[in-house]
Design an enzyme around this catalytic site. Structure first.
Site, PDB file in Angstrom:
ATOM      1  CE  LYS A   1      -2.839   2.712   3.271  1.00 38.47           C
ATOM      2  NZ  LYS A   1      -3.650   2.617   4.494  1.00 38.47           N
TER       3      LYS A   1
ATOM      4  CE  LYS B   1      -5.562   8.612   8.296  1.00 38.01           C
ATOM      5  NZ  LYS B   1      -6.216   7.356   9.014  1.00 38.01           N
TER       6      LYS B   1
ATOM      7  NE  ARG C   1     -10.299  -1.341   4.612  1.00 41.05           N
ATOM      8  CZ  ARG C   1     -10.796  -1.408   5.745  1.00 41.05           C
ATOM      9  NH1 ARG C   1     -12.046  -2.086   5.923  1.00 41.05           N
ATOM     10  NH2 ARG C   1      -9.953  -1.113   6.737  1.00 41.05           N
TER      11      ARG C   1
END
Length: 486
Positions: free
Chosen positions: A247, A259, A333
């Site tokens: 990643k 965040k 992901r």
């Protein structure tokens, strides 16, 4: 400077038990070192040091470090080779003391395991200070004596590999953008004739129909890059390769699911998966390992903007599956889904991906070990055995159908990018999501979020980004290359 090891005493008389290099040096100075040590009080404990000056003209400063028990081997409770870890930690402490004395060169006692000693020295001295005017003095460690020079050199290469990953992870996100990351790795591999590097642009990513990856990248003005590395080390270049996937989010703001600002700066290291797998391939090339490795790193930023993914959007991955993006901060992901689909083009012996994927992994294991989710016990055994040697541990986590149901029970698409019970088993539902894009029978997902940085847990790493588990990936590849030979 000189760093020498001493074992903790088995008997109560407290007499110092030197390594063979320590013994030889003590003879050279007519027993003065042993005498001074005994005058200094109780025997040296593991990882503790004493410094002596003026003992010998060649070594104005000598640091003696405690190595713990002489015959420490594999500790089954700790899942690592304690002797090797003791050497790494002791040598790192000794070398830093030489650095504090501003001595430019240090000779290191191999302590019975020159590879571990070299790793301790090179890892222990590394610090990212590229952008500071005031830098610590550079210290060059070298082997004391000539007995184990091959093992020492191997340790240097292993440690430099991890330091490369640390460098990439620590550097600010405006210095390591997707294209700069790819160029840095290309430059490291330029001298190897058996390595090809492809830096794939956005147009290629679009042609490959990597809709999940592109959906993350579109929120940023930095164009995405798909980095593809082919290392052909096997005698037969057509042998099935080991495929590493990493990643490569060079900065992760969380996107629209922003965040918290506290600690967000650490998200410059959200490309830790790409950094560790690329550094492992650079190391494999330097070691000339006899196997083929392909490295795949989808690189981009995850930013909030008018073009960014919105919670509830549905995107289509390379294998045709649709994904509901319920949380834009579960973006890693999405990149990996497309990269894993692409990885199946290579008839791989095994596919191993690494990613700073979930905060839940950090909650589960902290910084003690990398979480491994795998559909292959053969693959798990190799990774586990490699990690015992490197001391950079792995721990097997579950890939149950139980978690798959939580990501495939999705209102708008084939699969959701977060589990339907939100926080419960977050590292496991992330792994279950990735499994939806894997058909290979030997696949492992390494969630490295917990081992991303070091405060003081690993004594031979300074505070900062850790570059873990690069050495375990290298050792794993080395074991796999022996496997194919036998």
């Amino acid at each position: 400077g000189l760093v020498l090891g001493v074992y903790s005493s088995e008997k109560d008389d407290g007499a110092a038990q030197f390594t063979s290099a320590g013994d030889a040096f003590d003879r050279l100075v007519s027993g003065k070192l042993r005498e001074l040590l005994s005058l200094c009080g109780p025997p040296l404990k593991k990882g503790k040091t004493r410094i002596f000056h003026g003992l010998h003209q060649d070594f104005p400063s000598v640091v003696v470090v405690g190595l713990g028990k002489k015959n420490a081997g594999v500790n089954d409770q700790e899942n690592w080779n304690e002797g090797k870890e003791n050497i790494r930690a002791a040598v790192a402490v000794g070398c830093r003391q030489i650095q504090d004395l501003e001595i430019p060169c240090v000779e290191v006692d191999p302590c019975g395991d020159a590879q571990s000693a070299a790793e301790g020295a090179i890892l222990g001295l590394h610090e990212y200070n590229e952008l500071k005017q005031k830098k610590k003095p550079i210290v060059t460690p070298q082997l004391h004596g000539s007995a184990e020079s091959e093992a020492w050199q191997k340790g240097v290469i292993y440690a430099e590999g991890q330091n490369l990953a640390r460098y990439l992870m620590e550097a600010p996100a405006n210095y390591i953008t997707p294209i700069k990351f790819a160029e840095h790795i290309e430059q490291k591999l330029r001298s190897f004739s058996n390595v090809k590097v492809h830096i794939r642009p956005e147009s290629w990513i679009t042609t490959e129909q990597m809709g999940a990856f592109l959906s993350v990248a579109k929120g940023s003005t930095e164009p995405p890059i798909f980095l593809e590395i082919h290392y052909l080390g096997a005698a037969n270049t057509n042998d099935s390769p080991l495929v590493f996937v990493g990643k490569g989010v060079t900065f992760d703001s969380g996107g629209i699911s922003l965040k918290p600002s506290s600690g967000m700066d650490a998200m410059r290291a959200d490309m830790g998966g790409a950094a560790t797998i690329c550094s492992a391939i650079v190391t494999a090339a330097a070691l000339n390992l006899p196997l083929n490795i392909i490295g795949l790193a989808p690189l981009c930023e995850n930013m909030p903007s008018g073009k960014a993914n919105k919670p509830g959007d549905v995107v289509r991955a390379k294998n045709g599956k649709t994904i509901q993006v319920d949380n834009t901060d579960a973006e890693g992901r999405l990149l990996l889904a497309d990269a894993l689909c692409y990885a199946h083009n290579f008839n791989a012996r095994a596919i191993v991906n690494a990613a700073t994927l979930t905060g839940a992994m950090d909650v589960a294991l902290g910084s003690a070990a990398t979480g491994v989710f795998t559909n292959s016990s053969w693959l798990w055994t190799h990774l586990y055995e490699a990690s015992i040697l490197t001391g950079d541990r792995v721990w097997r986590m579950p890939l149950f159908e139980h978690y798959t149901k939580q990501v495939t029970d999705c209102p708008l698409a084939d699969v959701s990018n977060i589990g339907k019970y939100s926080r419960a088993g977050g590292a496991c539902t992330a792994a279950a999501f990735l499994k939806e894009f894997v058909t290979a029978s030997h696949w492992a997902h390494l969630d490295i979020a917990g081992v991303m940085s070091n405060k003081d847990e690993v004594p031979y790493l300074r505070k900062g980004m850790a570059g873990r588990p690069t050495r375990t990936l290298v050792e794993f590849a080395a074991r796999l290359s022996q496997d194919s030979h036998s």
